[in-house]
Scaffold this active site. Structure first.
Site, PDB file in Angstrom:
ATOM      1  N   HIS A  25       0.752  -1.212   0.111  1.00 47.34           N
ATOM      2  CA  HIS A  25       0.221  -0.104  -0.002  1.00 47.34           C
ATOM      3  C   HIS A  25       0.823   1.270   0.007  1.00 47.34           C
ATOM      4  CE1 HIS A  25      -3.940   1.857   0.485  1.00 47.34           C
ATOM      5  NE2 HIS A  25      -3.403   2.801   1.036  1.00 47.34           N
ATOM      6  N   ASP A  27       0.401   5.548  -1.062  1.00 46.12           N
ATOM      7  CA  ASP A  27      -0.742   6.544  -1.252  1.00 46.12           C
ATOM      8  C   ASP A  27      -0.230   7.771  -2.337  1.00 46.12           C
ATOM      9  OD1 ASP A  27      -3.620   5.942  -0.386  1.00 46.12           O
ATOM     10  OD2 ASP A  27      -2.525   5.744   1.314  1.00 46.12           O
ATOM     11  N   GLU A 129      -9.101   1.521  -2.387  1.00 53.71           N
ATOM     12  CA  GLU A 129      -9.215   1.427  -0.982  1.00 53.71           C
ATOM     13  C   GLU A 129     -10.579   1.858  -0.692  1.00 53.71           C
ATOM     14  OE1 GLU A 129      -6.412   2.729   2.847  1.00 53.71           O
ATOM     15  OE2 GLU A 129      -6.153   4.062   0.891  1.00 53.71           O
ATOM     16  N   HIS A 156     -13.368   1.799   3.998  1.00 53.22           N
ATOM     17  CA  HIS A 156     -12.030   2.669   4.438  1.00 53.22           C
ATOM     18  C   HIS A 156     -12.493   3.098   5.948  1.00 53.22           C
ATOM     19  CE1 HIS A 156      -9.427   6.358   4.296  1.00 53.22           C
ATOM     20  NE2 HIS A 156      -8.704   5.406   4.189  1.00 53.22           N
ATOM     21  N   HIS A 197      -8.850  -2.033   7.404  1.00 51.77           N
ATOM     22  CA  HIS A 197      -9.901  -1.300   7.681  1.00 51.77           C
ATOM     23  C   HIS A 197     -11.203  -1.674   7.939  1.00 51.77           C
ATOM     24  CE1 HIS A 197      -8.272   2.815   6.775  1.00 51.77           C
ATOM     25  NE2 HIS A 197      -7.374   2.233   5.518  1.00 51.77           N
ATOM     26  N   HIS A 218      -2.346  -3.455   4.765  1.00 47.16           N
ATOM     27  CA  HIS A 218      -1.318  -2.512   5.649  1.00 47.16           C
ATOM     28  C   HIS A 218      -2.145  -2.292   6.993  1.00 47.16           C
ATOM     29  CE1 HIS A 218      -4.623   0.105   3.787  1.00 47.16           C
ATOM     30  NE2 HIS A 218      -4.369   1.209   4.606  1.00 47.16           N
ATOM     31  N   ASP A 325       2.260   1.540   3.834  1.00 52.07           N
ATOM     32  CA  ASP A 325       1.470   3.200   3.700  1.00 52.07           C
ATOM     33  C   ASP A 325       1.886   4.172   3.616  1.00 52.07           C
ATOM     34  OD1 ASP A 325      -1.004   4.270   3.697  1.00 52.07           O
ATOM     35  OD2 ASP A 325      -1.698   4.189   5.985  1.00 52.07           O
TER      36      ASP A 325
END
Length: 398
Positions: A25, A27, A129, A156, A197, A218, A325
């Protein structure tokens, strides 16, 4: 070669030259959207980028061989807006891969990862996500898969109508009937079900019906740091039985009990003042005052290694991976400041007695196995049933 930290770091770097590190993961696509408006002409990823944790030179130094790029849309977006934003993020990753074709290569499966690595390129996989990205449509889910998305995180930070999130008040109680249909369709497609999540109840429901291995892309270990985003031991044991992988994250609040306690103290202070802890602006303003008398502690690399080792102890060496992450958190542990730092984590594990073979399973062997097993389940499942056309209105009538 001698022993000690320097020797372990040299061994780690050599290992990553021969085996692709697959991170679960990152971003960066959302960070590009926020800072540069999705305009890749405004940022040169081939040079150091001071505003991010990620750029191509640091990916190379970190030995990253494959990256799941998050094609994220905030949970505050619903319906058409969520779908459109997810599509824009998929488009951004495709354009990023095209723009830096000498360094990045789109990957749709395990064989593609190994092929890209053999050509000296960083395999680029896509992960969506949050199930809000499909707007309650299995047709949208199929189109995301066709565009290259190879995992979807079911929620999420907020619930979706068919699944509960770890950080929202429970509504469904886990997975609804339509949620189970989404999971079955994902596995028919060969798309990994990502349980980071989601509420523990949701994860248990998924593991009760999953035919293919699932992932936590993650997350950390709940027993090491008591945060709802982390995975309890009973789920780690069920994950092992499922054949899946928990990819350990670097987010300080998930990694360090000291950082978690500080954040809970900040929340208590906001509630004492009658402020909403979910309001990001108020939280930042309160934190700026709170830190004066309550210095924020620093997470450290060794704490991340503690999570990796705990997942290994409970689930087994074949069920642990890495999902940093980076660019998805405003803070990082000391020693893991950016994507160049993965060798330091591998060196720490070597120093703790891990063998090189065990490190290879951690960095890529386990997740590549999961991808291949998901592909095999997809072939058998597709032979038994066709695409789902079920609707949430049909399945979740109350």
């Amino acid at each position: 070669m001698g022993s000690g930290p320097a020797a372990a770091l040299a061994t780690a770097r050599d290992l990553l030259r021969h085996h692709p590190l697959v991170d679960g993961h990152n971003d960066l696509p959302w960070e590009i959207r926020q800072q540069f408006g999705r305009d890749l002409r405004r940022v040169d990823l081939a040079a150091p980028v001071s505003q991010t944790h990620t750029d191509l030179p640091r990916l190379r130094r970190g030995g990253v061989g494959a990256q799941f790029w998050s094609v994220y849309a905030p949970g505050t977006l619903q319906g058409d807006a969520a779908v459109a934003t997810t599509l824009e993020q998929i488009d951004l990753v495709h354009r990023m891969v095209h723009r830096y074709a000498d360094d990045l290569e789109l990957a749709l499966g395990a064989d593609d990862v190994e092929h890209a690595f053999s050509r000296g390129r960083i395999a680029s996989l896509l992960g969506a996500e949050g199930g809000h990205a499909i707007a309650n449509s299995t047709g949208v889910l199929r189109m995301l898969h066709r565009l290259g998305v190879r995992y979807m995180t079911l929620t999420h930070n907020v619930n979706v109508p068919w699944a509960d999130s770890a950080t929202d008040d429970p509504v469904v109680g886990g997975l609804s009937a339509f949620g189970r249909e989404v999971v079955r369709e994902m596995q028919r497609l060969g798309m990994l079900v990502d349980l980071s999540h989601v509420a523990a109840t949701t994860a248990r429901d998924v593991l009760g019906i999953a035919e293919a291995p699932v992932v936590f892309s993650h997350s950390g270990a709940r027993a090491v740091c008591d945060h709802p985003r982390n995975v309890p031991d009973d789920l780690l044991r069920r994950l092992a039985a499922n054949g899946g992988v928990c990819m350990v994250t670097f987010v300080p609040d998930f990694v360090s009990p000291r950082c978690r306690a500080w954040t809970l103290g900040l929340r208590a202070e906001m509630e004492r003042r009658g402020l909403d802890p979910k309001d990001a602006g108020l939280r930042a303003a309160t934190a700026a005052e709170h830190v004066a008398d309550h210095p924020r502690p620093r997470a450290v690399l060794a704490e991340v290694a503690d999570h990796v080792e705990h997942v290994r102890r409970v689930a087994g060496i074949d069920h642990v991976g890495i999902g940093g992450d980076f660019d998805g958190s405003d803070d990082v542990p000391d020693g893991l400041e950016d994507v160049a730092c993965y060798p330091a984590l591998i060196a720490e594990l070597l120093d703790r007695g891990w063998s090189q073979d065990e490190c290879v399973r951690l960095v890529s062997g386990n997740v590549l196995r999961v991808l291949r097993e998901a592909e095999a389940v997809s072939r058998s499942s597709s032979a038994r049933r066709g695409p789902s056309t079920a609707s949430i209105a049909e399945l979740d009538r109350t």
